[in-house]
Scaffold this motif. Structure first.
Motif, PDB file in Angstrom:
ATOM      1  N   ARG A  12       9.131 -40.590   9.100  1.00 10.96           N
ATOM      2  CA  ARG A  12       9.224 -39.189   8.716  1.00 10.96           C
ATOM      3  C   ARG A  12       9.463 -39.066   7.220  1.00 10.96           C
ATOM      4  O   ARG A  12      10.289 -39.781   6.654  1.00 10.96           O
ATOM      5  CB  ARG A  12      10.347 -38.509   9.491  1.00 10.96           C
ATOM      6  CG  ARG A  12       9.981 -38.147  10.904  1.00 10.96           C
ATOM      7  CD  ARG A  12      11.128 -37.531  11.654  1.00 10.96           C
ATOM      8  NE  ARG A  12      11.627 -36.312  11.022  1.00 10.96           N
ATOM      9  CZ  ARG A  12      12.586 -35.554  11.543  1.00 10.96           C
ATOM     10  NH1 ARG A  12      13.149 -35.910  12.686  1.00 10.96           N
ATOM     11  NH2 ARG A  12      12.996 -34.467  10.927  1.00 10.96           N
ATOM     12  N   LYS A  13       8.742 -38.154   6.620  1.00 12.43           N
ATOM     13  CA  LYS A  13       8.861 -37.960   5.176  1.00 12.43           C
ATOM     14  C   LYS A  13      10.282 -37.623   4.775  1.00 12.43           C
ATOM     15  O   LYS A  13      10.784 -38.091   3.755  1.00 12.43           O
ATOM     16  CB  LYS A  13       7.896 -36.860   4.715  1.00 12.43           C
ATOM     17  CG  LYS A  13       7.940 -36.587   3.216  1.00 12.43           C
ATOM     18  CD  LYS A  13       7.005 -35.469   2.830  1.00 12.43           C
ATOM     19  CE  LYS A  13       7.098 -35.174   1.336  1.00 12.43           C
ATOM     20  NZ  LYS A  13       6.209 -34.060   0.938  1.00 12.43           N
ATOM     21  N   ASP A  14      10.967 -36.786   5.607  1.00 11.18           N
ATOM     22  CA  ASP A  14      12.323 -36.347   5.247  1.00 11.18           C
ATOM     23  C   ASP A  14      13.403 -37.269   5.777  1.00 11.18           C
ATOM     24  O   ASP A  14      14.581 -36.943   5.736  1.00 11.18           O
ATOM     25  CB  ASP A  14      12.572 -34.919   5.726  1.00 11.18           C
ATOM     26  CG  ASP A  14      12.490 -34.782   7.240  1.00 11.18           C
ATOM     27  OD1 ASP A  14      12.096 -35.762   7.900  1.00 11.18           O
ATOM     28  OD2 ASP A  14      12.812 -33.700   7.761  1.00 11.18           O
ATOM     29  N   ARG A  38       2.521 -33.799  11.062  1.00 11.55           N
ATOM     30  CA  ARG A  38       3.771 -33.200  11.523  1.00 11.55           C
ATOM     31  C   ARG A  38       5.003 -33.814  10.856  1.00 11.55           C
ATOM     32  O   ARG A  38       5.980 -34.143  11.505  1.00 11.55           O
ATOM     33  CB  ARG A  38       3.890 -33.310  13.037  1.00 11.55           C
ATOM     34  CG  ARG A  38       2.783 -32.594  13.783  1.00 11.55           C
ATOM     35  CD  ARG A  38       2.933 -32.732  15.271  1.00 11.55           C
ATOM     36  NE  ARG A  38       1.806 -32.122  15.966  1.00 11.55           N
ATOM     37  CZ  ARG A  38       1.664 -32.118  17.283  1.00 11.55           C
ATOM     38  NH1 ARG A  38       2.573 -32.692  18.051  1.00 11.55           N
ATOM     39  NH2 ARG A  38       0.621 -31.550  17.849  1.00 11.55           N
ATOM     40  N   GLY A  39       4.912 -33.990   9.558  1.00 15.80           N
ATOM     41  CA  GLY A  39       6.047 -34.520   8.823  1.00 15.80           C
ATOM     42  C   GLY A  39       6.125 -36.025   8.762  1.00 15.80           C
ATOM     43  O   GLY A  39       6.980 -36.584   8.080  1.00 15.80           O
TER      44      GLY A  39
END
Length: 247
Positions: A12-14, A38-39
């Motif tokens: 996940r990017k975050d 989706r991220g």
């Protein structure tokens, strides 16, 4: 990886994606983002002549110390990429606080730490109940090794068994004889994988044994436990739910 071998990594990017991409690039020389959804980012890297074994060795040697009053005077040793990494996570703290405030009515003789990480729950149990035998189940090889190291630092290595496994191992001589299971489950996992982790517990606990869980939201876990015909008690802690189940 062999020379020319490829690494595929979805993250996940975050949740650390950019940092992980930088680490992969430092190891392999470069990294490419081949898909976004989706991220999530899918990173691909290849082991080329630019691979740096020195950087890999340096990463493997990094260690942290987690000093936490709930865990006693001896800090736990941790490493990058394991759970928990630099400090005791809030979920484990909530579960241990609940156990301190309202321990099981009978002193457990055998305890399971399912999804142990570096072992804070199981090692807390080994310290709290000096005669208890602990089975720590962990799928990450580095984390499993750190459970053993930490048990040695705490002087309870003889009472802590580590099982390197994605879940409760199918065969174990003490299966059916455990008094207590402590679980901080990966609630972000797909529903079926989450359920598969939990379902074997009744066969591992003795009659009257309990499983204690800590989760952000109780709905999915409670439904899984209801499907398993468990007796359930749940109460809210700051930011978490503590769920007790017995069969």
């Amino acid at each position: 990886l062999a020379p020319g071998g490829k690494l595929f990594c979805a993250v996940r990017k975050d949740k650390g994606g950019p940092s992980l991409a930088r680490t992969i690039a430092a190891l392999c020389g470069s990294v490419e983002t081949v898909e976004r959804d989706r991220g999530y980012h899918l990173y691909v890297a290849e082991r080329t002549a630019g691979f740096s074994p020195e950087a890999a060795r340096a990463l493997l040697e990094v260690r942290y110390e987690i000093a936490e009053p709930l865990l006693g005077e001896v800090p736990l040793v941790s490493a990058p990429g394991v759970f928990c990494r630099k400090h005791l996570d809030d979920g484990s703290r909530a579960l241990l606080t609940a156990l301190e405030a309202s321990p099981p009515p009978a002193v457990p003789r055998r305890v399971i730490d399912l999804g142990a990480g570096i072992g804070p729950l199981g090692l807390w149990a080994a310290r709290r109940w000096p005669d208890a035998q602990v089975l720590a189940v962990e799928s990450n090889a580095i984390a499993a090794g750190l459970v053993r190291d930490n048990a040695g630092r705490l002087g309870c290595a003889a009472r802590v068994e580590v099982a390197l496994s994605d879940g409760l191992p199918p065969e174990h001589p003490r299966r059916g004889g455990f008094d207590l299971a402590l679980v901080n489950p990966p609630t972000h996992a797909p529903p079926e994988a989450f359920a598969e982790l939990v379902r074997p517990l009744p066969a591992w606990l003795r009659p009257g044994g309990e499983a204690w869980f800590v989760v952000n939201r109780s709905g999915r876990l409670v439904q899984v436990l209801k499907d398993m015909r468990a007796e359930i008690e749940a109460h809210e802690a700051p930011g978490f739910w503590i769920v007790r189940a017995r069969w």
